[in-house]
Design an enzyme around this catalytic site. Structure first.
Site, mmCIF file in Angstrom:
data_model
loop_
_atom_site.group_PDB
_atom_site.id
_atom_site.type_symbol
_atom_site.label_atom_id
_atom_site.label_comp_id
_atom_site.label_asym_id
_atom_site.label_seq_id
_atom_site.Cartn_x
_atom_site.Cartn_y
_atom_site.Cartn_z
ATOM 1 N N SER A 1 -7.985 2.431 17.709
ATOM 2 C CA SER A 1 -6.699 2.113 17.089
ATOM 3 C C SER A 1 -5.844 3.333 16.769
ATOM 4 O O SER A 1 -4.633 3.204 16.634
ATOM 5 C CB SER A 1 -6.927 1.301 15.818
ATOM 6 O OG SER A 1 -7.773 1.997 14.934
ATOM 7 N N HIS B 1 -7.130 -4.260 19.594
ATOM 8 C CA HIS B 1 -5.957 -3.696 20.269
ATOM 9 C C HIS B 1 -5.978 -3.933 21.778
ATOM 10 O O HIS B 1 -5.110 -3.420 22.486
ATOM 11 C CB HIS B 1 -5.828 -2.199 19.966
ATOM 12 C CG HIS B 1 -5.396 -1.964 18.567
ATOM 13 N ND1 HIS B 1 -4.088 -2.062 18.164
ATOM 14 C CD2 HIS B 1 -6.107 -1.701 17.448
ATOM 15 C CE1 HIS B 1 -4.002 -1.837 16.867
ATOM 16 N NE2 HIS B 1 -5.224 -1.615 16.401
ATOM 17 N N LYS C 1 -2.102 -9.033 15.886
ATOM 18 C CA LYS C 1 -1.377 -7.939 16.543
ATOM 19 C C LYS C 1 -0.579 -8.525 17.715
ATOM 20 O O LYS C 1 0.481 -9.098 17.473
ATOM 21 C CB LYS C 1 -2.355 -6.839 16.934
ATOM 22 C CG LYS C 1 -3.118 -6.321 15.695
ATOM 23 C CD LYS C 1 -3.984 -5.148 15.984
ATOM 24 C CE LYS C 1 -4.953 -4.847 14.855
ATOM 25 N NZ LYS C 1 -4.347 -4.480 13.580
HETATM 26 C C1 PLP Z 1 -9.612 -1.793 15.777
HETATM 27 C C2 PLP Z 1 -9.240 -2.806 14.744
HETATM 28 N N1 PLP Z 1 -10.123 -3.779 14.444
HETATM 29 C C3 PLP Z 1 -9.843 -4.719 13.535
HETATM 30 C C4 PLP Z 1 -8.640 -4.727 12.865
HETATM 31 C C5 PLP Z 1 -8.385 -5.775 11.834
HETATM 32 O O1 PLP Z 1 -7.545 -6.768 12.339
HETATM 33 P P1 PLP Z 1 -6.664 -7.652 11.349
HETATM 34 O O2 PLP Z 1 -5.398 -6.898 11.094
HETATM 35 O O3 PLP Z 1 -6.473 -8.928 12.099
HETATM 36 O O4 PLP Z 1 -7.460 -7.824 10.098
HETATM 37 C C6 PLP Z 1 -7.691 -3.755 13.135
HETATM 38 C C7 PLP Z 1 -6.382 -3.770 12.428
HETATM 39 O O5 PLP Z 1 -6.032 -2.961 11.656
HETATM 40 C C8 PLP Z 1 -7.993 -2.757 14.085
HETATM 41 O O6 PLP Z 1 -7.112 -1.787 14.367
#
Ligand code: PLP
Length: 399
Positions: A187, A215, A246
């Site tokens: 991310s 992502h 996202k």
């Molecule tokens: C790699 C990754 N996994 C999980 C999440 C968590 O997703 P959510 O925003 O749906 O809680 C994020 C978001 O920040 C992320 O970047």
């Protein structure tokens, strides 16, 4: 107890912690969005090219998602009224899970309130104190928290280092149950995990393989099916997590895998058991998003052509964009206070690219994190590049 001890604010240590953040240049005010989450948007009273959202495909404001949500509110109300395991499983929730499983070509899926809950809830549910988690050093915080909650031992392998993972798997052959876990797309760096090699190693050593495709969902693979589809390794990853927050444009997370895995999570994943399910509007909008993914492939094409244009522009200017291979493109700066200054000055000039520092990334690797979307126009991207160039030069980040 002295009168002095009694009257002292027990949370006073937080003032000191905040002062520390300010001294390190890590103190941030929340930017407030006025109006809709769009490619050009108004934050804190200023119109800016928005390079900070995860709204990859522009679905946050897509008319089909909006209509689906409005219809669900009219027909079904605004809340589900309960956790899924008591009275909060609506037909829409089941339909969404069937839809996601079919989309990802897996037997079943379960939807959580967020991607965070999906990762943390799943890792904590399937592993226990005698087990071992092998985790990439740059995995998302939700994986790390899930690993800690599980009480399993954790061994971290260097980022994307397949040889180090192989050594760890060999060294820990005596542990009965092991989980290999990686983000599909990282991310903060935008690079892609070497999934075929990692999945093959997990299989060879009898470990469970799990990927967090937050992502990659809506970004990689046919119609945005994620890294497993991108690398054509269907059937080789036991647990696939995705997010609905996202590229899908709404809110939530999901886990895909075998029927047994999903049934087990229905019984043991604590965020699923102990937190109320999505309002019907959320489930309905997510369902509409999967229709859009399949009926409007040009959105993903535009996302990638915009990404290509923007990356080429950054390279031409001379910015260091690390190892990015996806629409997440960091502009590496180094020290946090310089990254925050870069971000603030760019914002004043009309570009919103969030500065990221410790603890989200390691100390000394602070950066501006940019994400272009399918809905940015070429004019917006070129304008953003020219502002980033001006500000980057004035701060000595590029020469
Ligand atoms: C790699 C990754 N996994 C999980 C999440 C968590 O997703 P959510 O925003 O749906 O809680 C994020 C978001 O920040 C992320 O970047």
């Amino acid at each position: 107890m002295s009168a002095d001890t009694k009257t002292k604010d027990p949370l006073q240590f937080l003032d000191e912690a905040m002062a520390g953040l300010k001294a390190e240049g890590l103190y941030r005010r929340l930017r407030v969005l006025h109006g809709e989450q769009r490619a050009e948007a108004r934050f804190d009273g200023r119109d800016v090219v928005n390079l900070s959202s995860n709204n990859y495909l522009g679905l946050t404001t897509h008319p089909k998602l909006r209509d689906a949500a409005l219809k669900a509110v009219k027909d079904l109300g605004v809340g589900s009224g309960s956790v899924r395991t008591i009275a909060g499983t609506m037909e829409l929730h089941m339909e969404l899970e069937r839809r996601i499983a079919a989309f990802k070509k897996t037997e079943a899926s379960v939807v959580f309130q967020s991607g965070f809950a999906a990762n943390a809830g799943t890792v904590a549910a399937i592993l226990g104190k005698d087990d071992l988690i092998l985790s990439d050093e740059l995995n998302h915080a939700s994986i790390i928290d899930g690993a800690r909650l599980s009480r399993a031992a954790i061994r971290v392998f260097p980022h994307r280092d397949v040889a180090a993972l192989a050594r760890l798997l060999e060294e820990t052959a005596d542990v009965k149950r092991r989980l290999v876990i990686t983000d599909g797309v990282f991310s903060m760096d935008g690079d892609i995990a070497p999934m075929p090699q990692i999945a093959a190693l997990a299989r060879e050593h009898g470990a469970i393989m799990m990927v967090d495709d937050a992502h990659a969902s809506g970004v990689l693979g046919k119609a945005g099916r994620g890294t497993v589809d991108h690398f054509s390794i269907h059937g080789q990853v036991d647990i696939q997590v995705g997010t609905l927050s996202k590229a899908i444009g709404v809110l939530g997370g999901y886990v895909c895998g075998s029927k047994t895995l999903i049934e087990y999570l229905y019984h043991r994943a604590r965020p699923f058991l102990f937190s109320t399910s999505h309002p019907p509007a959320v489930a309905a909008a997510c369902l509409a998003a999967f229709d859009v993914l399949e009926s409007e492939p040009e959105r993903i094409q535009k996302l990638w052509s915009n990404t290509d244009r923007f990356k080429k522009g950054l390279a031409r200017i001379g910015f260091n964009t690390g190892t990015s291979e996806t629409p997440i493109t960091p502009i590496m700066v180094g020290e946090a206070d310089l990254a925050m200054k870069f971000s603030d000055r760019a914002f004043e000039r009309g570009v919103f690219a969030q500065g990221i520092g410790f603890p989200t990334v390691a100390k000394g690797t602070a950066r501006l994190r940019t994400i272009v979307t399918a809905t940015h126009t070429e004019e917006e991207l070129d304008r953003a590049l020219s502002i980033l160039e001006d500000v980057g030069r004035s701060l000595g980040i590029v020469r």
